[in-house]
Design a protein around this motif. Structure first.
Motif, PDB file in Angstrom:
ATOM      1  N   ALA A 149      11.798  -2.028 -15.045  1.00 45.11           N
ATOM      2  CA  ALA A 149      11.119  -2.626 -13.887  1.00 45.11           C
ATOM      3  C   ALA A 149      11.578  -4.064 -13.613  1.00 45.11           C
ATOM      4  O   ALA A 149      11.368  -4.581 -12.517  1.00 45.11           O
ATOM      5  CB  ALA A 149       9.605  -2.590 -14.075  1.00 45.11           C
ATOM      6  N   HIS A 154       8.988  -2.006  -9.391  1.00 41.65           N
ATOM      7  CA  HIS A 154       8.114  -1.101  -8.630  1.00 41.65           C
ATOM      8  C   HIS A 154       7.311  -1.897  -7.609  1.00 41.65           C
ATOM      9  O   HIS A 154       7.080  -1.443  -6.499  1.00 41.65           O
ATOM     10  CB  HIS A 154       7.175  -0.330  -9.570  1.00 41.65           C
ATOM     11  CG  HIS A 154       6.314  -1.185 -10.462  1.00 41.65           C
ATOM     12  ND1 HIS A 154       5.197  -1.826 -10.011  1.00 41.65           N
ATOM     13  CD2 HIS A 154       6.433  -1.519 -11.784  1.00 41.65           C
ATOM     14  CE1 HIS A 154       4.648  -2.508 -11.010  1.00 41.65           C
ATOM     15  NE2 HIS A 154       5.374  -2.345 -12.095  1.00 41.65           N
ATOM     16  N   ILE A 276       9.289   3.224  -6.536  1.00 46.24           N
ATOM     17  CA  ILE A 276       7.829   3.425  -6.541  1.00 46.24           C
ATOM     18  C   ILE A 276       7.578   4.798  -7.165  1.00 46.24           C
ATOM     19  O   ILE A 276       7.747   5.828  -6.508  1.00 46.24           O
ATOM     20  CB  ILE A 276       7.234   3.350  -5.124  1.00 46.24           C
ATOM     21  CG1 ILE A 276       7.683   2.049  -4.427  1.00 46.24           C
ATOM     22  CG2 ILE A 276       5.706   3.420  -5.190  1.00 46.24           C
ATOM     23  CD1 ILE A 276       7.204   1.931  -2.979  1.00 46.24           C
TER      24      ILE A 276
END
Lengths: 420, 236
Positions: A149, A154, A276
């Motif tokens: 991440a 995200h 996502i």
């Protein structure tokens, strides 16, 4: 609220408590523990404390001393809203009589009616409200995990991730590719990914006009699709490419180290990638054992009470309730029904039929706002939509501007309603 | 405006009026002219060469978007209603004349309202004479007026349970701030109860244009609207 009015109501509640809930009398006050200080949890805690006039002991457990709202974080991304304005403290909730504990809930013993915190504290409860938002499903995007991440953010829980994504978009090399891996249903904030695309396009249009945006999407269609596609054509012509499942949008792999996205076998080098992932109920709902195979927590439509435990409520994104979208507005609406129902059980105060509502505003470009909304009522099976509306393609500029300005008013309104 | 034109419209109206099941004629335009001279003319001009004064000029008001006369500076409230889609029709103008602040809360038009339905009808008939002839515009505004019963006094007077008011009001407060702050969504705190009731019924009857408010109002019954009016009137 006028003092005399509140006083009058308080007297009424105390009187009815005496009549209908004698077990409370002479014992410690009933305890409600709320886990999660967002739109569901903060609203529920505030309404319980405010409306029970001190008759209920309300404790809110939230890991972050300063909460960053996910709603409106796209506007920060697009440069329309300051990050600091997304942040809210809990001082006024404390002032309203809520005990706020900044810690992480790590365990729920439903039989013993206790919550355990990471710091070791054990909180007993008479009623428990779980409003922990979402967590991500492992393996939903091949090649991506939470460890990646920092490379491919995200940005779907607001905070440092949102700031990281904004920085990455602004630093994209000229003509680079921004990719979004859109989530499968159901997920938090249905129009959110597409509003985010609009905000990224807005930045790139001025800073990096030859850049491209691709969206790999496993869904056949998405929220406000006609409105977004019309807006992208009008404001960002030729910049945005949406790849639906018919063209492989659901067959995706990401390679964070190489900054590559593979869509249906075709490799694309990307400058920035927003993954996502698929979502599920916040982890504490799973730990508490109130989720089912759907990975969400089923609730009774008339109260938001968990179907797994009569002393537990689940609000907002984590709940499986029927037709309402997973949104801050929905969670806030559900919280008021839950607070009324819990107050009724613990103090004997009057209860009324549940009413729910939701509206989601999205910004497509400066002064070009759209909205979608519905009202809902409980049926035996689910929370069902009874009436709805959506902005139309072709509305004039004045209406779109008014819609955007209204969204600013809503943000001020709901955050005042949540945090006091 | 010539007398000939006026009588021509009157003839059309008469013809419509004779059809079975047709609506009622707008009203007595001659009485309307008199009412206009006495109650409106101090601020509004109408007719050839009419200009904006304290209020905007009123030629061709039917079918016009609220707050849209060029060169006139409107209240924020009127501009917002126009942006939301309020258009002047017989129905909306009738509601506005009956109680200006109930339809457009923050209007600067300093006029208490015209209670008598026949007087409003007369004034509307007069104003209608200075709008386009219906046969000359592609989608004409109606020239006759649907009989629309005013709210019964008992609807305005309903009061109930303050606990229920508390609960109902919580739904409003997702957007409308209890302390009356307006940061893009109007304050509804401290309104006179009657204005509140009329405004909510105007949304329920879709006279006021806002889709969220129309949806919220549509599922409130008369008692619930009265309850909310009482709640927000006393909120401080």
């Amino acid at each position: 609220m006028k003092l005399n009015r509140r006083h009058f109501l308080g007297t009424g509640i105390a009187a009815s408590a005496l009549l209908t809930a004698p077990t409370v009398w002479g014992q410690a006050k009933p305890k409600v523990v709320v886990i999660g200080g967002g739109a569901g949890g903060a609203t529920a805690a505030r309404y319980l404390a405010k409306d029970s006039d001190g008759a209920i002991e309300v404790t809110l457990v939230e890991a972050n001393p300063i909460y960053t709202t996910c709603f409106f974080s796209n506007l920060y991304l697009g440069g329309f809203y300051e990050f600091e304005k997304l942040q809210h403290g809990y001082d006024k909730l404390t002032g309203a009589g809520v005990t706020v504990i900044n810690d992480m809930a790590t365990g729920v013993d439903r039989a013993a009616r206790t919550v355990t915190l990471a710091g070791g504290q054990v909180l007993p409860f008479d009623r428990l409200i779980l409003s922990p938002g979402i967590d991500f499903r492992d393996g939903s995007v091949p090649g991506w995990s939470l460890d990646a991440a920092e490379i491919m953010p995200h940005a779907y829980k607001a905070g440092p991730q949102t700031q990281l994504l904004k920085k990455q978009v602004e630093e994209m090399p000229e003509g680079g590719v921004f990719a979004m891996i859109a989530p499968p249903n159901p997920y938090r904030c249905p129009p959110g990914p597409y509003e985010r695309i609009s905000m990224v396009a807005h930045i790139l249009k001025s800073k990096n006009p030859t850049a491209k945006i691709i969206i790999a999407d496993p869904k056949e269609k998405f929220s406000k699709q006609a409105l977004f596609e019309d807006g992208w054509n009008r404001h960002y012509a030729g910049m945005v490419e949406w790849i639906g499942p018919d063209f492989g949008g659901g067959k995706v792999e990401v390679r964070p180290e190489a900054m590559e996205v593979v869509i249906d076998g075709e490799v694309t080098k990307v400058a920035c990638c927003n993954v996502i992932p698929g979502q599920k109920a916040g982890k504490i709902a799973e730990i508490a054992g109130v989720t089912d195979d759907s990975v969400w927590a089923p609730v009774h439509p008339d109260s938001m009470k968990s179907k797994a435990d009569e002393n537990v409520w689940v609000l907002g994104d984590s709940s499986a309730q029927g037709d309402m979208p997973k949104s801050g507005f929905s969670a806030n609406s559900q919280a008021k029904v839950a607070a009324m129902a819990i107050r009724g059980e613990l103090t004997g105060s009057k209860t009324f039929p549940a009413k729910y509502s939701n509206t989601c505003w999205s910004l497509i470009a400066p002064d070009d706002g759209v909205k979608v909304g519905a009202s809902y009522e409980p049926t035996p099976e689910k929370i069902a939509s009874v009436e709805s509306f959506i902005s139309e393609v072709g509305e004039d500029a004045a209406l779109r501007k008014a819609t955007y300005e209204e969204s600013l008013g809503w943000y001020a309104g709901i955050t005042a309603d949540m945090f006091g | 405006m010539t007398t000939a034109r006026r009588s021509c419209i009157a003839a059309v109206l008469f013809a419509l009026g004779t059809l079975p099941g047709a609506s009622e004629e707008i009203g007595d335009a001659a009485r309307g002219a008199d009412l206009f001279a006495r109650q409106c003319k101090a601020c509004h001009q109408i007719g050839e060469g009419a200009k904006n004064r304290v209020g905007p000029q009123l030629n061709r008001i039917f079918g016009r978007r609220a707050g849209s006369v060029e060169g006139f500076t409107y209240s924020r409230s009127m501009a917002r209603m126009g942006a939301d889609g309020l258009t002047w029709t017989l129905q909306t103008l009738d509601a506005y004349l009956a109680n200006p602040k109930a339809l457009v809360s923050g209007t600067r038009m300093n006029y208490r309202g015209m209670a008598e339905p026949e007087a409003r009808a007369a004034l509307l008939a007069y104003l209608r004479d200075w709008s386009d002839r219906p046969q000359d515009i592609p989608e004409p505004e109606p020239t006759a007026r649907k009989t629309d019963p005013d709210l019964a006094p008992e609807v305005l007077a309903l009061r109930g349970d303050p606990d229920y008011g508390d609960y109902l009001a919580s739904e409003c407060q997702t957007c409308h701030q209890a302390d009356g702050s307006d940061q893009g969504i109007p304050s509804i705190t401290g309104w006179p109860e009657e204005d509140f009731v009329i405004a909510m019924h105007a949304y329920k009857q879709k006279l006021r244009p806002h889709p969220v408010m129309q949806m919220m109002a549509s599922r409130l019954n008369d008692e619930e609207i009265a309850e909310l009016a009482a709640y927000f009137a006393t909120l401080k």
